[in-house]
Every structure is written in C-alpha cells, then in structure tokens.
Write a protein that holds these residues in place. Structure first.
Motif, short mmCIF file in Angstrom:
data_model
loop_
_atom_site.label_atom_id
_atom_site.label_comp_id
_atom_site.label_asym_id
_atom_site.label_seq_id
_atom_site.Cartn_x
_atom_site.Cartn_y
_atom_site.Cartn_z
N GLY A 136 0.85 -1.08 0.03
CA GLY A 136 -0.11 0.09 -0.10
C GLY A 136 0.79 1.25 -0.05
O GLY A 136 0.44 2.23 -0.87
N ALA A 137 2.02 1.36 0.88
CA ALA A 137 2.63 2.56 1.05
C ALA A 137 3.58 2.72 -0.35
O ALA A 137 3.67 3.83 -0.82
N VAL A 138 4.01 1.61 -0.90
CA VAL A 138 4.98 1.81 -1.82
C VAL A 138 4.11 2.30 -3.22
O VAL A 138 4.78 3.01 -3.97
N SER A 139 3.09 1.36 -3.52
CA SER A 139 2.06 2.02 -4.44
C SER A 139 1.65 3.52 -4.27
O SER A 139 1.52 4.15 -5.59
N LEU A 140 1.18 3.94 -3.17
CA LEU A 140 0.89 5.47 -3.15
C LEU A 140 2.18 6.29 -3.48
O LEU A 140 2.09 7.24 -3.79
N ILE A 141 3.36 5.85 -2.87
CA ILE A 141 4.59 6.77 -2.98
C ILE A 141 4.73 6.90 -4.45
O ILE A 141 5.06 7.78 -5.12
N LEU A 142 4.78 5.75 -5.40
CA LEU A 142 5.17 5.56 -6.82
C LEU A 142 4.18 6.45 -7.47
O LEU A 142 4.61 7.09 -8.52
N GLN A 143 3.00 6.51 -7.38
CA GLN A 143 2.21 7.47 -8.02
C GLN A 143 2.65 8.90 -7.68
O GLN A 143 2.32 9.74 -8.89
N SER A 144 3.34 9.53 -6.55
CA SER A 144 3.54 10.75 -6.54
C SER A 144 5.17 10.62 -7.30
O SER A 144 5.36 11.86 -7.86
#
Length: 313
Positions: A136-144
């Motif tokens: 969850g955290a990595v997918s959110l960060i990669l969007q930014s």
C-alpha cells in the motif's frame, strides 16, 4: 481498561507519524538553502534536550541505574543521533519519494529484531500485515514519483536505509525501558547524550548556515525551523515512548506507512494533487496491514494461552 490503553498507544503513535509526515517536505524546503544538514540535525537535538530537561523539573524525579544509562546511551545514538543525522544527510542528496519508500522497510527490521531480542513471534498474520502495508505505501509513493522531477542518489538512499535500520534498533531496545521510566526521563537523557555526542562535530555548521546571515527576517523560514524543532522533534519523541509503553514495537513501526497517506492527503487538500481510486486502495492496504499486525498474537498472548492449557490439564 487494557483496551483503552492500547487505543491511547495507537492514537499517540498516529499523531507522531502525522508530524513526521509533515516534516519531510518542510525539512526538504530548509535544506540546504536555509540550513546545512549538520546544523538542522544538532539544532533539533539541542532544542529537544533543553525542552525535555525543562519538562523534567515539573514531574517526579526517577533514578536511573548505570546499567540502564548504558542502554539509554545506545538508544540515544540509534534513535536520535545517528538516526536523525543520517536521515537529514541522506534527504539532502536524494528525493523525498525515495526517502519515503525506504522508510517502508522499518517494520520489517523491527519485526526481525523483535524476534531476536524480545523473542516476539513472527506469525503469519503479522508477516502478511507487514507485506500489505509495504504494498500500500509503496504504490501510493510511486504515484507521486510519476509526477515528481527529483534526483535520486545511491549514497543518499543508503544513508536513509541505515538510518531506518538503527531507528528499528532503538524501537526494540527501548521497549523494556518504557515499562520502567516515564517518557520525559528517557528523552531528557537520550537527547542529552545525543547532543553531547554530535555537537563538537556540527556546531560550526550552525554559524555558516544561510539562515543566520540574513539582514531581513524571513518568517516562512523561521516558521519552518520552529516546526521542525518543536513539532517534528520534541512532540513526536515525547509521544513514541508513551506509545511503546502501551503497544508492541512492530505495531508502532507499522504506523510509518501512514506517513505517505498523510502526505498524499495534504497535497490533495491544498490542490497540488487529485484524489483517485488507486490512492484509496493503497490506503486500504495500509490500514488492513496495520490492523492485521495489531491483531496478531504477541509473546505474552501465546504464554497466556499456554498457561491456560496447562491449567486445564
């Protein structure tokens, strides 16, 4: 009653991570055009040191034996000195996106260290919860990261990785101390040790920082510095041992995954980003992961079950 204490622990560490999330872009703003990394590091330690010693004047004094002083010194280096110094130096030469992704490794470090040092079991539920949190955290960060035009640095990323590892050591080693001493007692000694250890090597950087050579006051700059010193250092470091007293180190570390969610929420709120279903799913992964870790059995739970079975026999 025990449930209320656990809830307090969750709320305390949530508040600490909200402050840490806000701190990352503010620290990036200050470095290095306003403050040198070494200057910001020692200023954080010295400010918190003074604040905790002032606070200690208004609470009952606690005597700390020499053995625990040694542990507090190690915690000071791992949780404050090396952790803050390496993180700031790493952030100065790499992107906040990379720093956020690397921070997701902290719960893994804590889970493994807690198994070796505190004999906490690595259950399937706990491991799966950590994995969901990472996804969850990595997918959110990669969007930014897709919209961020910022330079990565191998050296900076390595510094932040080591910073995360030694912070994990602090979370695990300090757990027993939180059951014996108040947060004020622990932090006043930890920040004193870390300040004295770092000050001789960093004091000169304060005098040479651009922020202290301005002829006109920059209130945005002063506000950012005050937030980092008070809101992102003194307050969260007061809250962390208070939460560790109530919940397990692995659970505390899982709240690192809340940081990118808070950062994403802030950017949407101020109009720098837009809401999407992908962001919502990423946040759900994080919250389900945190929930699974909190529901996994601790060593204490397993010992109680074993004792109950023995009594029945």
């Amino acid at each position: 009653m025990r449930g209320n204490e656990k809830l307090k622990g969750h709320l305390l560490i949530l508040a600490a991570n909200v402050l840490f999330a806000i701190n990352m872009p503010i620290s990036k703003f200050l470095l290095p055009s306003h403050l040198e990394p070494e200057a910001l590091t020692v200023m954080r330690m010295a400010f918190a040191c003074v604040m905790f010693w002032i606070c200690s004047l208004f609470v009952p004094a606690e005597k700390v034996p020499l053995k625990d002083m040694g542990t507090l010194f190690i915690c000071a280096l791992c949780g404050v000195g090396f952790n803050q110094g390496l993180f700031i130096w790493g952030l100065n030469i790499t992107s906040p996106v990379d720093a956020s992704i690397i921070a997701t490794a902290v719960p893994i470090f804590v889970m493994i260290l807690a198994a070796f040092i505190l004999k906490e079991p690595i259950t399937r539920m706990k491991a799966f919860g950590v994995l969901l949190g990472i996804i969850g955290a990595v997918s959110l960060i990669l969007q930014s990261a897709n919209s961020a035009n910022q330079t990565s640095s191998l050296a900076g990323n390595l510094l932040i990785t080591f910073s995360g590892f030694i912070y994990s050591v602090y979370l695990v080693l300090s757990k027993p101390l939180t059951m014996k001493y108040s947060a004020i007692t622990m932090m006043k000694w930890m920040f004193l040790f870390s300040t004295l250890s770092v000050l001789p090597f960093t004091f000169g950087h304060i005098a040479s920082s651009p922020a202290f050579h301005r002829t006109v006051l920059d209130y945005q700059e002063l506000g950012a510095i005050f937030f980092v010193l008070f809101g992102a250092t003194f307050v969260p470091y007061l809250l962390i041992p208070m939460s560790l007293k109530r919940i397990r180190p692995t659970t505390v570390s899982m709240y690192n995954y809340v940081q990118p969610i808070i950062a994403s929420f802030i950017t949407v709120l101020i109009g720098q980003d837009t809401f999407s279903i992908t962001k919502l799913l990423s946040a759900l992964f994080v919250f389900v992961g945190v929930y699974l870790v909190t529901q996994s059995k601790s060593r204490e739970d397993m010992e109680k079950e074993k004792a109950a079975k023995t009594t029945k026999k």
